[in-house]
Design a protein around this motif. Structure first.
Motif, PDB file in Angstrom:
ATOM      1  N   LEU A  56      25.771  -8.292 -21.482  1.00  0.00           N
ATOM      2  CA  LEU A  56      26.257  -9.430 -22.265  1.00  0.00           C
ATOM      3  C   LEU A  56      25.254  -9.880 -23.324  1.00  0.00           C
ATOM      4  O   LEU A  56      25.551 -10.742 -24.138  1.00  0.00           O
ATOM      5  N   LYS A  57      24.060  -9.286 -23.286  1.00  0.00           N
ATOM      6  CA  LYS A  57      22.993  -9.644 -24.236  1.00  0.00           C
ATOM      7  C   LYS A  57      22.662 -11.134 -24.155  1.00  0.00           C
ATOM      8  O   LYS A  57      22.525 -11.823 -25.165  1.00  0.00           O
ATOM      9  N   VAL A  58      22.555 -11.632 -22.912  1.00  0.00           N
ATOM     10  CA  VAL A  58      22.158 -13.022 -22.689  1.00  0.00           C
ATOM     11  C   VAL A  58      20.934 -13.036 -21.784  1.00  0.00           C
ATOM     12  O   VAL A  58      20.692 -12.104 -21.021  1.00  0.00           O
ATOM     13  N   SER A  59      20.169 -14.095 -21.877  1.00  0.00           N
ATOM     14  CA  SER A  59      18.984 -14.219 -21.032  1.00  0.00           C
ATOM     15  C   SER A  59      19.396 -14.737 -19.655  1.00  0.00           C
ATOM     16  O   SER A  59      20.389 -15.456 -19.526  1.00  0.00           O
ATOM     17  N   PRO A  60      18.625 -14.393 -18.642  1.00  0.00           N
ATOM     18  CA  PRO A  60      18.893 -14.957 -17.318  1.00  0.00           C
ATOM     19  C   PRO A  60      18.856 -16.484 -17.346  1.00  0.00           C
ATOM     20  O   PRO A  60      19.634 -17.140 -16.662  1.00  0.00           O
TER      21      PRO A  60
END
Length: 105
Positions: A56-60
């Motif tokens: 998703l190309k999101v940070s944790p």
């Protein structure tokens, strides 16, 4: 408005234009399992969580914003940096260690 991890995950998936089935396939998990994660009925394992973040190309931190308090967020960043620089065998060892420790709590 506060969003829980599953809600943030679904929001990120939709914003990327992915169906649940597509994301599940990319992460090598069952679509039903993904729906359960998005509905907050299941918690993803660490490898699945990392795969979801990657795809998703999101940070944790984005997914866990409402779960972690501010101090914990900085610690999570350190762990994330260490995780990204780890070798596959180190990741397996650390995963086993964390899983074992959590089972003891």
């Amino acid at each position: 408005m506060k969003l829980l991890m599953g809600q943030r995950l679904k929001k990120a998936r939709i914003s990327r234009g992915l169906t649940g089935e597509q994301l599940a396939e990319l992460c090598h998990i069952n679509a039903t399992y993904l729906r359960q994660i998005e509905a907050e009925r299941k918690t993803p394992s660490l490898p699945v969580f990392i795969s979801l973040c990657d795809e998703l190309k999101v940070s944790p931190t984005y997914l866990l914003t409402e779960v972690l308090i501010e101090n914990e967020l900085s610690n999570f960043g350190v762990l994330s940096d260490l995780w990204q620089s780890a070798t596959p065998i180190q990741i397996q060892i650390v995963t086993a260690m964390v899983r074992s420790a959590l089972e003891q709590l």
